[in-house]
Design an enzyme around this catalytic site. Structure first.
Site, short mmCIF file in Angstrom:
data_model
loop_
_atom_site.label_atom_id
_atom_site.label_comp_id
_atom_site.label_asym_id
_atom_site.label_seq_id
_atom_site.Cartn_x
_atom_site.Cartn_y
_atom_site.Cartn_z
N ILE A 176 1.09 3.93 -2.52
CA ILE A 176 1.26 5.08 -3.97
C ILE A 176 1.38 6.08 -3.43
CG2 ILE A 176 -0.22 5.00 -6.07
CD1 ILE A 176 -2.39 3.21 -6.58
N ALA A 252 -4.71 9.17 -5.72
CA ALA A 252 -3.96 8.34 -4.84
C ALA A 252 -4.22 7.84 -3.46
CB ALA A 252 -2.39 8.49 -4.34
N GLY A 254 -6.19 5.51 -2.93
CA GLY A 254 -7.29 4.45 -2.27
C GLY A 254 -7.34 3.16 -3.48
N ARG A 255 -8.02 2.26 -3.32
CA ARG A 255 -8.57 1.43 -4.56
C ARG A 255 -9.72 0.74 -3.79
NH1 ARG A 255 -5.01 0.78 -9.15
NH2 ARG A 255 -6.02 -1.77 -9.75
N ASP A 294 -7.89 -8.75 -4.87
CA ASP A 294 -7.95 -7.60 -4.68
C ASP A 294 -10.17 -7.24 -4.59
OD1 ASP A 294 -5.61 -6.40 -4.55
OD2 ASP A 294 -5.95 -5.58 -5.92
N ALA A 302 -0.21 -8.26 -3.77
CA ALA A 302 0.06 -9.11 -5.25
C ALA A 302 0.21 -10.47 -4.40
CB ALA A 302 1.33 -9.21 -5.65
N HIS A 427 27.10 -13.03 7.14
CA HIS A 427 27.58 -11.86 6.92
C HIS A 427 28.67 -11.27 6.10
CE1 HIS A 427 30.19 -8.61 9.85
NE2 HIS A 427 30.90 -9.37 9.16
P1 FAD Z 1 -5.05 -7.57 -10.93
O1 FAD Z 1 -3.89 -7.91 -10.58
O2 FAD Z 1 -6.31 -6.70 -11.00
O3 FAD Z 1 -5.70 -8.77 -11.97
C1 FAD Z 1 -7.42 -8.87 -12.55
C2 FAD Z 1 -7.83 -8.70 -13.79
O4 FAD Z 1 -9.24 -9.05 -13.79
C3 FAD Z 1 -6.83 -7.61 -14.39
O5 FAD Z 1 -6.47 -8.18 -16.08
C4 FAD Z 1 -8.55 -7.33 -15.04
O6 FAD Z 1 -8.77 -6.81 -16.50
C5 FAD Z 1 -9.23 -8.55 -14.97
N1 FAD Z 1 -10.71 -8.37 -15.40
C6 FAD Z 1 -11.38 -7.42 -13.96
N2 FAD Z 1 -13.00 -7.68 -14.92
C7 FAD Z 1 -13.34 -9.24 -15.59
C8 FAD Z 1 -14.62 -9.76 -16.38
N3 FAD Z 1 -15.23 -9.16 -16.09
N4 FAD Z 1 -13.45 -10.66 -17.38
C9 FAD Z 1 -12.66 -10.54 -17.79
N5 FAD Z 1 -10.95 -10.33 -17.01
C10 FAD Z 1 -11.31 -9.30 -15.98
N6 FAD Z 1 1.12 -4.99 -4.20
C11 FAD Z 1 2.25 -5.33 -4.38
O7 FAD Z 1 2.84 -6.83 -3.34
N7 FAD Z 1 3.60 -4.71 -4.28
C12 FAD Z 1 3.27 -4.40 -4.77
O8 FAD Z 1 4.73 -3.20 -5.20
C13 FAD Z 1 2.92 -3.21 -5.09
N8 FAD Z 1 2.33 -2.25 -6.35
C14 FAD Z 1 1.42 -1.66 -6.61
C15 FAD Z 1 1.84 -0.47 -7.16
C16 FAD Z 1 0.60 -0.04 -8.30
C17 FAD Z 1 0.80 1.34 -8.52
C18 FAD Z 1 -0.43 -0.54 -7.66
C19 FAD Z 1 -1.82 -0.03 -8.56
C20 FAD Z 1 -0.80 -1.43 -7.28
C21 FAD Z 1 0.10 -2.58 -6.61
N9 FAD Z 1 0.38 -3.18 -6.18
C22 FAD Z 1 1.50 -4.24 -4.93
C23 FAD Z 1 -1.05 -4.08 -5.97
C24 FAD Z 1 -0.74 -5.55 -6.73
O9 FAD Z 1 -1.11 -4.85 -7.68
C25 FAD Z 1 -2.23 -5.81 -6.49
O10 FAD Z 1 -3.37 -6.12 -5.38
C26 FAD Z 1 -2.80 -7.45 -7.98
O11 FAD Z 1 -2.27 -6.94 -8.76
C27 FAD Z 1 -3.93 -8.04 -7.42
O12 FAD Z 1 -3.99 -9.12 -7.96
P2 FAD Z 1 -5.80 -9.97 -8.12
O13 FAD Z 1 -5.44 -11.29 -9.31
O14 FAD Z 1 -6.42 -9.65 -7.48
O15 FAD Z 1 -6.10 -8.88 -9.40
P1 NAI Z 2 -3.86 3.25 0.21
O1 NAI Z 2 -5.41 3.64 1.12
O2 NAI Z 2 -3.09 3.43 0.62
O3 NAI Z 2 -3.95 5.40 0.82
C1 NAI Z 2 -5.14 6.26 0.55
C2 NAI Z 2 -5.05 7.45 0.87
O4 NAI Z 2 -5.93 8.60 0.75
C3 NAI Z 2 -5.04 7.39 2.54
O5 NAI Z 2 -4.17 8.28 3.43
C4 NAI Z 2 -6.74 8.67 2.45
O6 NAI Z 2 -6.46 8.70 3.75
C5 NAI Z 2 -5.91 9.53 1.56
N1 NAI Z 2 -6.66 10.07 1.62
C6 NAI Z 2 -7.92 9.75 0.61
N2 NAI Z 2 -8.73 10.50 -0.07
C7 NAI Z 2 -8.63 12.03 0.10
C8 NAI Z 2 -8.39 12.96 0.25
N3 NAI Z 2 -9.88 12.96 -0.56
N4 NAI Z 2 -7.82 14.37 0.43
C9 NAI Z 2 -6.61 13.84 0.91
N5 NAI Z 2 -6.69 12.38 1.11
C10 NAI Z 2 -7.63 11.59 0.77
O7 NAI Z 2 -4.12 3.62 -1.13
P2 NAI Z 2 -3.11 3.75 -2.52
O8 NAI Z 2 -1.97 4.41 -2.03
O9 NAI Z 2 -4.12 4.52 -3.38
O10 NAI Z 2 -3.20 2.65 -2.83
C11 NAI Z 2 -4.18 0.78 -2.87
C12 NAI Z 2 -3.50 -0.42 -2.19
O11 NAI Z 2 -2.22 -0.66 -3.21
C13 NAI Z 2 -2.78 -0.56 -1.44
O12 NAI Z 2 -3.79 0.05 0.14
C14 NAI Z 2 -1.29 -1.05 -1.27
O13 NAI Z 2 -2.41 -2.04 -0.79
C15 NAI Z 2 -1.26 -1.45 -2.83
N6 NAI Z 2 -0.03 -1.23 -3.64
C16 NAI Z 2 0.95 -2.00 -2.72
C17 NAI Z 2 2.01 -1.30 -2.82
C18 NAI Z 2 3.53 -2.20 -1.99
O14 NAI Z 2 3.10 -3.03 -1.48
N7 NAI Z 2 4.77 -1.14 -2.17
C19 NAI Z 2 1.93 0.12 -3.55
C20 NAI Z 2 1.30 0.73 -4.11
C21 NAI Z 2 0.06 -0.05 -3.37
#
Ligand code: FAD
Ligand code: NAI
Length: 442
Positions: A176, A252, A254-255, A294, A302, A427
């Protein structure tokens, strides 16, 4: 009685629900916010819409190199937000249609497990043979004093900014942090990224991390390592032994899986702060209770969530299936892109697997030179020392996201260098660099 109730309609939950619906099962999916989950609403799709804009801006600014005069390009943030909303709207409506066509009942509300066979949705109790937990993740909030400052954004609120901040500090150089740094730096912010580790680990390969770090720095980002954020005071950040001021601070770091307020303890589901424990078939420790995406804390991507959900559905309805994580690609959509699949060198070394490696510059593909004037990058192939089977591919350079699936296919089907040599790539395509890297390992 339902055959399946899915909790959460993100890419894990909605695809699984639709798949089960298409099998003729009686399925409901419960969503407390918007269908599409994090990915469609505040994740993959909105961020890639932003990154398309910043990459286009870069190309316009460099258009003269392509024989075009267009150097006056500027970002129009309200127009970009409107485009993002349109794309998200189209895709979420698509998910609603998919669920509807698959015969899935979509229920709005907050779901909790009442027992292993009953789900409580805001007081309404539904009986079911199976429950699939797909509640996703939310931004982690590190224990940093002042992190609750109004200046601190997370990835969701950062996607709502209607202007480009002059100074943006980003905590964390993971997926992120780096994607947002790439966007905001091109958009004109003075971006500082503060990462507590000595390097970014997002790329999964040391040489590619170094290349990515250099490229991000060249784009104007002040990327600092060994800079753990200790304290925030309004718009001031104290990291390592330095102090800086920013208009906004993006957390940013982590999650974390959404495991609260779900009734997991009541039913005895095995979980901890890293997520719900599942087998490679999507099973939890409780029969009839499954989990994907997740919330399992496994891949946080995703496409991994979707596959996990489908695997769980197949297994619950008598079609044995398992997930193979090794063939799941990962992409960081920065400028330049990073894409990888399979084993990393570190993993192979830790496992004692002997391998050969080879690299090919992206520039071996004529198409890369055409499309990305002044760009650079490379593809690294890792193949087994004995049989020459493809074990891992790691690439940096624009276009890498589009060919990494070919590498995933090679790994999934256990192709050897000799097999890849016989494949014909169209190509000119950037994917030709992938073939060249693998053939060089032979
Ligand atoms: P989620 O998409 O989080 O969906 C979970 C759903 O459950 C939510 O809508 C929530 O409201 C619902 N929910 C939760 N608790 C309850 C409850 N008790 N009752 C009813 N509903 C509930 N991944 C990629 O592969 N490519 C990317 O480019 C990418 N970019 C990202 C960029 C950002 C900024 C972020 C934050 C994430 C990104 N990811 C990316 C990660 C991706 O979004 C997640 O891995 C994916 O959404 C996970 O899917 P999921 O179905 O597990 O959960
Ligand atoms: P991340 O785990 O990728 O990175 C978090 C970073 O924050 C780490 O490098 C960690 O060392 C650092 N950090 C933690 N605490 C800190 C502190 N106090 N001070 C300074 N640095 C600190 O997590 P991120 O970027 O939030 O993304 C979460 C997840 O979402 C990813 O692991 C990825 O799986 C998913 N995602 C996927 C994308 C894609 O597929 N293109 C895009 C965005 C998110």
């Amino acid at each position: 009685m339902h055959d399946l109730i899915v909790i959460g309609a993100g890419p894990g939950g909605y695809e699984a629900a639709a798949h089960a619906g298409q099998m003729g099962k009686r399925v409901a999916v419960v969503e407390k916010r918007r269908v599409g989950g994090a990915c469609l609403n505040v994740g993959c799709i909105p961020t890639k819409t932003f990154l398309k804009a910043s990459k286009l801006l870069f190309e316009c600014r460099n258009a003269a190199k392509y024989g075009i005069r267009a150097s006056e390009a500027q970002l129009d943030m309200p127009a970009l937000l409107a485009r993002k909303a349109r794309i998200v709207g189209t895709l979420t409506r698509g998910v609603e249609t998919l669920l509807n066509r698959s015969g899935v009942e979509a229920i709005a509300g907050h779901a909790r497990l009442a027992s292993r066979n009953t789900v409580n949705v805001d007081g309404r109790v539904l009986e079911t043979k199976n429950i699939l937990i797909a509640t996703g993740s939310r931004p982690a909030v590190p224990p940093v004093p002042g992190i609750d400052s109004s200046r601190v954004l997370d990835s969701s609120s950062a996607l709502e900014l209607d202007h480009v901040p002059e100074r943006l500090a980003i905590i964390g150089a993971g997926y992120i942090g780096l994607e947002f740094a790439s966007f905001f730096a091109e958009a004109g912010s003075k971006v500082t990224v503060l990462e507590m580790l000595e390097e970014t680990t997002a790329a999964g390969d040391a040489e590619i991390s170094k290349r990515l770090t250099d490229a991000i720095r060249r784009s104007g980002v002040d990327l600092r390592f060994s800079a753990a954020v200790r304290r925030i005071d309004g718009n001031k950040i104290y990291a390592g032994d330095s102090e800086l001021t920013a208009d906004y601070i993006l957390n940013a770091t982590g999650r974390v899986p959404v495991v609260e307020d779900l009734g997991l303890d009541k039913v005895g589901v095995d979980y901890d702060r890293k997520g719900i424990r599942t087998s490679d078939r999507g099973k939890t420790n409780i029969p009839g209770v499954w989990a994907c995406g997740d919330v399992t804390g496994r891949k946080l991507l995703a496409h991994a969530a979707t596959r996990e959900g489908i695997v769980a559905v197949n297994n619950m309805f008598g079609q044995p299936d398992r997930i193979r994580y090794r063939g799941i690609p990962a992409v960081i959509y920065t400028h330049p892109e990073v894409a990888s699949v399979g084993y990393s060198e570190m993993e192979l070394e830790a496992l004692g697997i002997e391998y050969r490696k080879s690299t090919a510059p992206m520039g071996v593909a004529g198409r890369f030179l055409i499309e990305h004037e002044g760009g650079s990058g490379f593809v690294k192939a890792l193949v087994g020392a004995r049989y020459g089977n493809v074990l891992g591919v790691h690439a940096i350079g624009d276009g890498a996201s589009e060919f990494i699936m070919a590498a995933a296919f090679m790994i999934e089907t256990e192709m050897r260098v000799s097999d890849v040599r016989e494949l014909v790539f169209p190509h000119p395509t950037i994917g030709e660099a992938l073939k060249e890297a693998i053939v060089r390992a032979g």
